[in-house]
Motif scaffolding. Structure first.
Motif, short mmCIF file in Angstrom:
data_model
loop_
_atom_site.label_atom_id
_atom_site.label_comp_id
_atom_site.label_asym_id
_atom_site.label_seq_id
_atom_site.Cartn_x
_atom_site.Cartn_y
_atom_site.Cartn_z
N ARG A 167 0.83 -1.20 0.00
CA ARG A 167 0.00 0.00 0.00
C ARG A 167 0.87 1.26 0.00
O ARG A 167 0.70 2.15 -0.82
N ARG A 171 1.39 3.90 -3.19
CA ARG A 171 1.07 5.32 -2.98
C ARG A 171 2.25 6.19 -3.40
O ARG A 171 2.11 7.17 -4.12
N GLU A 175 2.51 8.97 -6.33
CA GLU A 175 2.83 10.35 -5.99
C GLU A 175 4.03 10.86 -6.78
O GLU A 175 4.14 12.05 -7.05
N THR A 193 -6.03 2.48 -0.78
CA THR A 193 -4.88 2.61 -1.66
C THR A 193 -5.17 3.40 -2.93
O THR A 193 -4.30 4.07 -3.46
N ASP A 195 -6.96 5.89 -5.99
CA ASP A 195 -7.52 7.22 -6.25
C ASP A 195 -8.76 7.09 -7.12
O ASP A 195 -9.75 7.75 -6.92
#
Lengths: 237, 261
Positions: A167, A171, A175, A193, A195
């Motif tokens: 997770r 992420r 990012e 987790t 979007d």
């Protein structure tokens, strides 16, 4: 960027995908959700050039997989299991992939370290647990440090520590501007987790959007998922 | 080239390949030695008709090593992982690493060819040595052209095994068929009693490259299985044609096939 456009897959008389379309965008983790047999794995396999689409397209940075010049530096994929021969060691498995992709051997040790497999790298893959096999699959996907990750049920079989690691890792990956597409049937894990969410049911997309859009007025992603998939099942009866 | 190196790396990290190498290096020498022991008295007495075959019979019947090599190179891609570890197969990894299926096949066939050539050279070395050990001064001279024929025979046999396994996606059938055919009972031996076309089957045609002395090629007549029927070159071309057709067919099927299907 991954673009699925009107994708149809038939096998014999069986309709597996009936014209699905969606995107997975850079800088975001996209969750591909659906019950078992809904067509998630078929979609991912077509995207990776393993299966042929009956019609429609599945493109990676605008190209079909077979036309990518450095496939492993563009896309890292982990599908069922480890994708390794049971009699080979984890390290030997990663080494041949590195050789095929023209990557240095030192990169193999880096991904082994990254996925926590350094100690198990000398063992034959048939002695690996499900979680270790998953980690080896991840290690192979990460070898080329790709822009895009495509993962089929990545948390399946991992222990809580492993799930947390995946997770956090995904992420961070998103990012830093990478594209992540993962399939799952585990709502709880996914909600923390992803979007964007795409929900597939019997080869048809029943919902797609940001996590908030898909949850809508439901109390959780799980509620939304069952409301969306049951509704459709109810119609058929 | 990278894909070819990856295929070599794959093969050499598979324990089964070392078994193939061991069998390939030892089996022909053992067969040749046994054959030489059986014929030794007749040879010393000068009445043996099989003197020109000494050593070559081992190379002809001891091809199991390259059969295992050709089969394993393909069947290892399709071995399913246990369901506990997710039931995947290596083929998915291979085809994501090398996205062109044609490149993948060429690299794999190339690796099998190179290893077969090297292995057959090792086999020639052990077989010639074993024959010398048994027959001593009675050992017939080994001709370079016939030995080159044996190298071709081994390589073509490996590629036939490779192509068959690509079609079946499972090693058991090609392994059983080819090993029984090469060692226990040859299909072409059975069939030659019915039709002369049996001489054009790949194994029998391939034998022409090295099993018979050149003199007998001009007097085919008796139709015996133990006499030359085609010239060595024709025999080699016939076997090569089988290999080429089988590989082309397998490549067409492989390019169209879904990995999951």
């Amino acid at each position: 960027m991954l673009t699925i456009n009107s994708l149809v897959k038939r096998r014999g008389s069986q309709q597996i995908l009936s014209g699905i379309s969606f995107e997975a965008r850079p800088g975001r983790v996209t969750g591909f959700l659906g019950p078992n047999g809904a067509g998630k794995s078929s979609t991912l396999r077509i995207l990776l050039g393993l299966d042929r689409a009956t019609s429609g397209s599945a493109l990676i940075q605008g190209k079909p997989y077979a036309e990518l010049h450095h496939p492993l530096a563009t896309v890292g994929a982990a599908l069922d299991g480890s994708g390794a021969h049971p009699m080979r060691t984890g390290r030997a498995h990663l080494r041949w992939i590195a050789r095929a992709a023209g990557l240095p051997r030192s990169r193999v040790e880096e991904v082994l370290e990254l996925t926590g497999l350094s100690d198990a790298a000398g063992k034959r893959v048939r002695n690996y647990s499900l979680g270790m096999g998953k980690r080896l699959g991840m290690a192979a996907a990460l070898l080329g440090d790709p822009d895009i990750l495509i993962l089929d049920e990545p948390v399946n079989g991992l222990d809580p520590e492993g799930i947390r690691w995946i997770r956090t890792f995904l992420r961070k990956r998103a990012e830093s501007g990478h594209t992540v597409l993962l399939s799952s049937h585990l709502m709880g894990e996914l909600a923390e987790t992803v979007d964007d969410v795409v929900i597939i049911k019997q080869g048809t997309i029943v919902a797609a959007g940001t996590l908030q859009e898909v949850i809508g007025r439901h109390s959780s992603l799980e509620e939304a998922f069952f409301a969306l998939t049951m509704e459709k099942a109810g119609d058929g009866v | 080239m990278r894909a070819f190196q990856a295929e070599l790396s794959k093969l050499f990290s598979l324990p089964g390949i070392w078994l193939a190498v061991l069998i390939g290096a030892v089996a022909p020498a053992v067969i040749a030695a046994l054959d030489a022991i059986a014929e030794k008295e007749a040879i010393i007495a000068g009445v043996s008709t099989r003197l020109p075959e000494m050593g070559y019979s081992g190379l002809g019947l001891g091809v199991q090593g390259v059969i295992i090599l050709g089969v394993l190179a393909v069947s290892s891609e399709y071995v399913a992982e246990s369901s506990e570890t997710g039931g995947g197969q290596q083929m998915t990894t291979s085809l994501t690493a090398v996205s062109s299926r044609l490149h993948f096949l060429l690299a794999k066939a190339g690796a099998v060819t190179v290893i077969s050539i090297l292995l057959s050279m090792v086999a020639i070395l052990t077989t010639v040595s074993a024959t010398h050990l048994i027959l001593g001064e009675y050992t017939p001279a080994f001709e370079g052209s016939r030995l080159a024929g044996a190298v071709c025979y081994w390589t073509f046999t490996a590629l036939l095994a490779f192509g068959m396994t690509l079609l079946t996606r499972n090693g058991i059938i090609p392994l059983a068929v080819l090993i029984i055919n090469s060692s226990v009972v040859s299909f072409s031996v059975l069939l030659h009693k019915v039709t002369k076309l049996a001489f054009y089957l790949p194994d029998r045609a391939g034998f022409e490259m090295f099993m018979f002395t050149s003199g007998s090629a001009h007097t085919p007549g008796t139709g015996s299985l133990f006499e030359s029927y085609l010239t060595p070159l024709t025999g080699g071309l016939v076997m090569f044609a089988w290999v080429a057709v089988l590989l082309m067919l397998a490549a067409i099927v492989f390019r169209r096939r879904d990995v999951a299907a």
